[in-house]
Design a protein around this motif. Structure first.
Motif, mmCIF file in Angstrom:
data_model
loop_
_atom_site.group_PDB
_atom_site.id
_atom_site.type_symbol
_atom_site.label_atom_id
_atom_site.label_comp_id
_atom_site.label_asym_id
_atom_site.label_seq_id
_atom_site.Cartn_x
_atom_site.Cartn_y
_atom_site.Cartn_z
ATOM 1 N N SER A 1 -3.102 -11.203 -6.608
ATOM 2 C CA SER A 1 -3.308 -10.036 -5.757
ATOM 3 C C SER A 1 -4.756 -9.616 -5.879
ATOM 4 C CB SER A 1 -2.396 -8.888 -6.204
ATOM 5 O OG SER A 1 -1.052 -9.227 -6.027
ATOM 6 N N LEU A 2 -5.128 -8.636 -5.090
ATOM 7 C CA LEU A 2 -6.467 -8.071 -5.175
ATOM 8 C C LEU A 2 -6.379 -6.649 -5.693
ATOM 9 C CD1 LEU A 2 -7.898 -9.260 -1.760
ATOM 10 C CD2 LEU A 2 -8.334 -10.249 -4.000
ATOM 11 N N LYS A 3 -7.157 -6.355 -6.702
ATOM 12 C CA LYS A 3 -7.290 -4.984 -7.191
ATOM 13 C C LYS A 3 -8.546 -4.430 -6.523
ATOM 14 C CE LYS A 3 -7.940 -2.256 -11.404
ATOM 15 N NZ LYS A 3 -8.045 -2.320 -12.878
ATOM 16 N N TYR A 4 -8.437 -3.219 -5.962
ATOM 17 C CA TYR A 4 -9.567 -2.665 -5.231
ATOM 18 C C TYR A 4 -9.682 -1.163 -5.464
ATOM 19 C CZ TYR A 4 -5.984 -1.163 -1.928
ATOM 20 O OH TYR A 4 -4.879 -0.582 -1.364
ATOM 21 N N ALA A 5 -10.877 -0.648 -5.229
ATOM 22 C CA ALA A 5 -11.108 0.792 -5.305
ATOM 23 C C ALA A 5 -10.458 1.436 -4.083
ATOM 24 C CB ALA A 5 -12.601 1.087 -5.319
ATOM 25 N N LEU A 6 -9.762 2.550 -4.282
ATOM 26 C CA LEU A 6 -9.096 3.220 -3.163
ATOM 27 C C LEU A 6 -10.092 3.602 -2.072
ATOM 28 C CD1 LEU A 6 -6.489 5.462 -5.008
ATOM 29 C CD2 LEU A 6 -6.093 3.310 -3.793
ATOM 30 N N SER A 7 -11.314 3.886 -2.450
ATOM 31 C CA SER A 7 -12.333 4.234 -1.451
ATOM 32 C C SER A 7 -12.682 3.053 -0.544
ATOM 33 C CB SER A 7 -13.598 4.742 -2.146
ATOM 34 O OG SER A 7 -14.119 3.744 -3.000
ATOM 35 N N ASP A 8 -12.322 1.840 -0.944
ATOM 36 C CA ASP A 8 -12.587 0.633 -0.148
ATOM 37 C C ASP A 8 -11.388 0.169 0.673
ATOM 38 O OD1 ASP A 8 -15.205 0.431 -1.068
ATOM 39 O OD2 ASP A 8 -14.681 -0.918 -2.721
ATOM 40 N N GLU A 9 -10.294 0.926 0.654
ATOM 41 C CA GLU A 9 -9.063 0.461 1.305
ATOM 42 C C GLU A 9 -9.247 0.175 2.800
ATOM 43 O OE1 GLU A 9 -4.898 1.542 0.067
ATOM 44 O OE2 GLU A 9 -5.223 2.920 1.749
ATOM 45 N N ALA B 1 -11.994 -0.490 4.492
ATOM 46 C CA ALA B 1 -12.889 -1.635 4.663
ATOM 47 C C ALA B 1 -12.181 -2.939 4.298
ATOM 48 C CB ALA B 1 -14.145 -1.453 3.816
ATOM 49 N N LEU B 2 -11.330 -2.917 3.283
ATOM 50 C CA LEU B 2 -10.593 -4.113 2.888
ATOM 51 C C LEU B 2 -9.616 -4.533 3.992
ATOM 52 C CD1 LEU B 2 -10.054 -6.209 0.638
ATOM 53 C CD2 LEU B 2 -8.245 -4.689 -0.184
ATOM 54 N N CYS B 3 -8.923 -3.579 4.574
ATOM 55 C CA CYS B 3 -7.993 -3.883 5.670
ATOM 56 C C CYS B 3 -8.742 -4.466 6.864
ATOM 57 C CB CYS B 3 -7.217 -2.638 6.080
ATOM 58 S SG CYS B 3 -6.064 -2.080 4.812
ATOM 59 N N GLU B 4 -9.897 -3.904 7.168
ATOM 60 C CA GLU B 4 -10.719 -4.419 8.268
ATOM 61 C C GLU B 4 -11.197 -5.833 7.958
ATOM 62 O OE1 GLU B 4 -12.458 -4.771 11.858
ATOM 63 O OE2 GLU B 4 -11.126 -3.158 11.213
ATOM 64 N N LEU B 5 -11.533 -6.090 6.711
ATOM 65 C CA LEU B 5 -11.953 -7.422 6.293
ATOM 66 C C LEU B 5 -10.842 -8.444 6.523
ATOM 67 C CD1 LEU B 5 -14.201 -9.084 4.783
ATOM 68 C CD2 LEU B 5 -12.914 -8.600 2.713
ATOM 69 N N PHE B 6 -9.605 -8.092 6.173
ATOM 70 C CA PHE B 6 -8.478 -8.996 6.416
ATOM 71 C C PHE B 6 -8.347 -9.314 7.905
ATOM 72 C CE2 PHE B 6 -7.239 -8.475 2.097
ATOM 73 C CZ PHE B 6 -6.348 -9.496 1.815
ATOM 74 N N ARG B 7 -8.524 -8.288 8.754
ATOM 75 C CA ARG B 7 -8.440 -8.508 10.204
ATOM 76 C C ARG B 7 -9.571 -9.412 10.689
ATOM 77 N NH1 ARG B 7 -6.297 -3.264 10.231
ATOM 78 N NH2 ARG B 7 -8.341 -2.272 10.354
ATOM 79 N N CYS B 8 -10.794 -9.146 10.238
ATOM 80 C CA CYS B 8 -11.950 -9.943 10.661
ATOM 81 C C CYS B 8 -11.836 -11.404 10.231
ATOM 82 C CB CYS B 8 -13.239 -9.346 10.098
ATOM 83 S SG CYS B 8 -13.709 -7.798 10.867
ATOM 84 N N LEU B 9 -11.268 -11.625 9.059
ATOM 85 C CA LEU B 9 -11.097 -12.990 8.553
ATOM 86 C C LEU B 9 -9.849 -13.667 9.129
ATOM 87 C CD1 LEU B 9 -11.987 -12.409 4.782
ATOM 88 C CD2 LEU B 9 -13.426 -13.500 6.524
ATOM 89 N N VAL C 1 0.196 -6.530 1.659
ATOM 90 C CA VAL C 1 1.089 -5.411 1.345
ATOM 91 C C VAL C 1 0.353 -4.576 0.306
ATOM 92 C CG1 VAL C 1 3.328 -4.744 0.395
ATOM 93 C CG2 VAL C 1 3.134 -6.806 1.819
ATOM 94 N N LEU C 2 0.145 -3.312 0.610
ATOM 95 C CA LEU C 2 -0.679 -2.465 -0.250
ATOM 96 C C LEU C 2 0.152 -1.537 -1.116
ATOM 97 C CD1 LEU C 2 -3.414 -1.376 2.316
ATOM 98 C CD2 LEU C 2 -3.432 -3.346 0.772
ATOM 99 N N TYR C 3 -0.338 -1.331 -2.320
ATOM 100 C CA TYR C 3 0.236 -0.366 -3.259
ATOM 101 C C TYR C 3 -0.892 0.466 -3.838
ATOM 102 C CZ TYR C 3 4.672 -2.881 -3.318
ATOM 103 O OH TYR C 3 5.861 -3.439 -2.971
ATOM 104 N N HIS C 4 -0.608 1.725 -4.099
ATOM 105 C CA HIS C 4 -1.522 2.563 -4.865
ATOM 106 C C HIS C 4 -0.978 2.615 -6.284
ATOM 107 C CE1 HIS C 4 -3.261 4.905 -1.209
ATOM 108 N NE2 HIS C 4 -3.607 3.643 -1.223
#
Length: 96
Positions: free
Chosen positions: A47-55, A57-65, A71-74
């Motif tokens: 999985s990917l661990k990410y900063a909540l402030s990047d959520e 941008a991360l979702c947009e990255l998945f779309r662009c790629l 599936v996201l969890y906090h």
């Protein structure tokens, strides 16, 4: 005891995890590949661990790629205890 809050993105396969992780780092996102936590299911094992402030941008990255929507969890960690809450975002599952 201080609490740590972060996100966990479950992905469908290892190649997608690696591709998104590398692209995220190039974009300056705080993201890294981790083993999927034992309490969470539906992943390739990574999985990917990410900063909540990047959520967003991360979702947009998945779309662009053109990767499958993760599936996201906090997550909230306090000491050795970690809790996970599923995140539902309608824009996350829009077609690419």
């Amino acid at each position: 005891m201080e609490r740590e809050h972060y996100g966990v993105a479950l992905v469908s396969d290892t190649k997608e995890a690696m591709k998104a992780g590398e692209a995220g780092k190039r974009k300056g996102l705080t993201v890294r590949i981790i083993p999927t936590p034992g309490r969470l299911y539906g992943s390739c094992g990574f999985s990917l661990k990410y900063a909540l402030s990047d959520e967003q941008a991360l979702c947009e990255l998945f779309r662009c790629l053109r990767l499958s929507a993760p599936v996201l969890y906090h997550a909230e960690r306090q000491g050795l205890s970690v809790t996970y809450a599923p995140v539902f975002s309608p824009d996350l599952h829009e077609s690419v």
